[in-house]
Design a protein around this motif. Structure first.
Motif, mmCIF file in Angstrom:
data_model
loop_
_atom_site.group_PDB
_atom_site.id
_atom_site.type_symbol
_atom_site.label_atom_id
_atom_site.label_comp_id
_atom_site.label_asym_id
_atom_site.label_seq_id
_atom_site.Cartn_x
_atom_site.Cartn_y
_atom_site.Cartn_z
ATOM 1 N N PHE A 137 0.831 -1.192 0.000
ATOM 2 C CA PHE A 137 0.000 0.000 0.000
ATOM 3 C C PHE A 137 0.868 1.245 0.000
ATOM 4 C CE2 PHE A 137 -1.794 -3.290 2.862
ATOM 5 C CZ PHE A 137 -2.623 -3.856 1.916
ATOM 6 N N LYS A 138 0.406 2.272 -0.726
ATOM 7 C CA LYS A 138 1.110 3.545 -0.800
ATOM 8 C C LYS A 138 0.140 4.691 -0.540
ATOM 9 C CE LYS A 138 4.883 2.563 -4.020
ATOM 10 N NZ LYS A 138 5.520 3.000 -5.278
ATOM 11 N N THR A 139 0.681 5.698 0.127
ATOM 12 C CA THR A 139 -0.029 6.960 0.310
ATOM 13 C C THR A 139 0.980 8.060 0.007
ATOM 14 O OG1 THR A 139 -1.408 6.006 2.038
ATOM 15 C CG2 THR A 139 -1.339 8.392 1.921
ATOM 16 N N ASN B 273 -13.053 3.269 -5.027
ATOM 17 C CA ASN B 273 -13.641 3.874 -3.834
ATOM 18 C C ASN B 273 -12.504 4.302 -2.912
ATOM 19 O OD1 ASN B 273 -16.475 3.894 -4.291
ATOM 20 N ND2 ASN B 273 -16.455 1.684 -4.121
ATOM 21 N N SER B 274 -12.016 3.411 -2.079
ATOM 22 C CA SER B 274 -10.896 3.775 -1.215
ATOM 23 C C SER B 274 -9.568 3.670 -1.960
ATOM 24 C CB SER B 274 -10.878 2.914 0.044
ATOM 25 O OG SER B 274 -10.867 1.552 -0.296
ATOM 26 N N VAL B 275 -9.443 2.775 -2.921
ATOM 27 C CA VAL B 275 -8.232 2.664 -3.737
ATOM 28 C C VAL B 275 -8.352 3.683 -4.867
ATOM 29 C CG1 VAL B 275 -6.858 1.151 -5.211
ATOM 30 C CG2 VAL B 275 -7.991 0.203 -3.204
ATOM 31 N N LYS B 276 -7.374 4.582 -4.969
ATOM 32 C CA LYS B 276 -7.414 5.645 -5.978
ATOM 33 C C LYS B 276 -6.769 5.236 -7.295
ATOM 34 C CE LYS B 276 -9.432 8.224 -3.052
ATOM 35 N NZ LYS B 276 -10.856 8.030 -2.982
ATOM 36 N N SER B 277 -5.667 4.462 -7.218
ATOM 37 C CA SER B 277 -4.990 4.010 -8.436
ATOM 38 C C SER B 277 -4.130 2.794 -8.114
ATOM 39 C CB SER B 277 -4.132 5.128 -9.029
ATOM 40 O OG SER B 277 -3.074 5.465 -8.154
ATOM 41 N N LEU B 278 -3.591 2.178 -9.172
ATOM 42 C CA LEU B 278 -2.745 0.993 -9.043
ATOM 43 C C LEU B 278 -1.385 1.255 -9.665
ATOM 44 C CD1 LEU B 278 -5.283 -1.708 -10.296
ATOM 45 C CD2 LEU B 278 -4.860 -1.024 -7.937
ATOM 46 N N GLU B 279 -0.355 0.622 -9.121
ATOM 47 C CA GLU B 279 0.975 0.611 -9.718
ATOM 48 C C GLU B 279 1.403 -0.833 -9.858
ATOM 49 O OE1 GLU B 279 4.113 2.994 -7.970
ATOM 50 O OE2 GLU B 279 2.597 4.386 -7.204
ATOM 51 N N GLN B 280 1.830 -1.169 -11.050
ATOM 52 C CA GLN B 280 2.265 -2.541 -11.314
ATOM 53 C C GLN B 280 3.646 -2.764 -10.700
ATOM 54 O OE1 GLN B 280 0.027 -4.519 -13.090
ATOM 55 N NE2 GLN B 280 1.278 -6.200 -12.383
ATOM 56 N N GLY B 281 3.832 -3.888 -10.040
ATOM 57 C CA GLY B 281 5.136 -4.310 -9.535
ATOM 58 C C GLY B 281 5.689 -5.361 -10.484
ATOM 59 N N LEU C 64 1.804 -5.813 -6.872
ATOM 60 C CA LEU C 64 0.848 -4.738 -7.080
ATOM 61 C C LEU C 64 0.909 -3.770 -5.901
ATOM 62 C CD1 LEU C 64 -1.495 -3.686 -8.857
ATOM 63 C CD2 LEU C 64 -3.027 -5.114 -7.500
ATOM 64 N N TYR C 65 0.929 -2.468 -6.220
ATOM 65 C CA TYR C 65 0.859 -1.414 -5.208
ATOM 66 C C TYR C 65 -0.492 -0.738 -5.327
ATOM 67 C CZ TYR C 65 5.908 -1.890 -4.752
ATOM 68 O OH TYR C 65 7.173 -2.391 -4.540
ATOM 69 N N LEU C 66 -1.192 -0.608 -4.197
ATOM 70 C CA LEU C 66 -2.481 0.076 -4.158
ATOM 71 C C LEU C 66 -2.253 1.470 -3.595
ATOM 72 C CD1 LEU C 66 -4.674 -2.743 -2.571
ATOM 73 C CD2 LEU C 66 -4.155 -2.372 -4.967
ATOM 74 N N ASN C 67 -2.652 2.498 -4.339
ATOM 75 C CA ASN C 67 -2.505 3.878 -3.905
ATOM 76 C C ASN C 67 -3.806 4.356 -3.261
ATOM 77 O OD1 ASN C 67 0.186 4.360 -4.874
ATOM 78 N ND2 ASN C 67 -0.675 4.320 -6.937
ATOM 79 N N PHE C 68 -3.685 4.899 -2.049
ATOM 80 C CA PHE C 68 -4.845 5.386 -1.303
ATOM 81 C C PHE C 68 -4.783 6.891 -1.177
ATOM 82 C CE2 PHE C 68 -4.444 1.005 -0.050
ATOM 83 C CZ PHE C 68 -5.740 0.566 -0.054
#
Length: 156
Positions: free
Chosen positions: A39-41, A132-140, A152-156
């Motif tokens: 997870f990333k913020t 909804n709570s996840v704003k975007s994705l980043e591929q790992g 996978l990184y989930l951006n919040f």
């Protein structure tokens, strides 16, 4: 008669001892690996206060429960012939889930007689279907052969 009983007992004892071997148990992470999500913020890896993960694994949607104070989760992908797995993420009981579709090419690999076949996943591509709570994705890492690298990184 005495020698026959002794021979029979020795045969049974040696048969019991020889049963089972290293291939009877699937150890050392030889099974099908799970996908690692972090997870990333604000562009930095972070710990989430709480997260709930669901996955559609074919027959039903599996609930992996609430996790607290975590920076990553492991999610199994489907092992049938489906080319994708849908994952649902919640960070609050009051909010709706975010929906992610993970597309891949599955490859079966024989491990051992005890373990059987495991699945490796290649050409991973994730799409955020409902934000909804996840704003975007980043591929790992775009393949899964073990659980060491983040996929996978989930951006919040």
């Amino acid at each position: 008669m005495k020698y026959l009983k002794l021979t029979l007992l020795l045969f049974v004892f040696s048969s019991v001892i020889s049963c089972g071997g290293d291939d009877d148990i699937c150890e050392n992470g030889e099974g099908t690996p799970r996908m690692k999500m972090m997870f990333k913020t604000g562009g930095k890896v972070t710990k989430l206060d709480s997260i709930k993960v669901f996955a559609n694994l074919g027959n039903s949607i599996v609930d992996f429960g609430w996790r607290t104070k975590v920076d990553s989760v492991f999610v199994p992908l489907r092992v049938d012939d489906s080319p994708y797995t849908e994952i649902y993420i919640k960070t609050s009981a009051k909010k709706d889930s975010s929906k992610i579709r993970v597309n891949y090419t599955a490859k079966s690999i024989y491990v051992s007689p005890g373990c059987g076949v495991k699945r490796n996943y290649e050409n991973l591509n994730s799409v955020l279907l409902l934000s909804n709570s996840v704003k975007s994705l980043e591929q790992g890492q775009n393949f899964i052969q073990n659980e060491e690298k983040t996929n996978l990184y989930l951006n919040f």
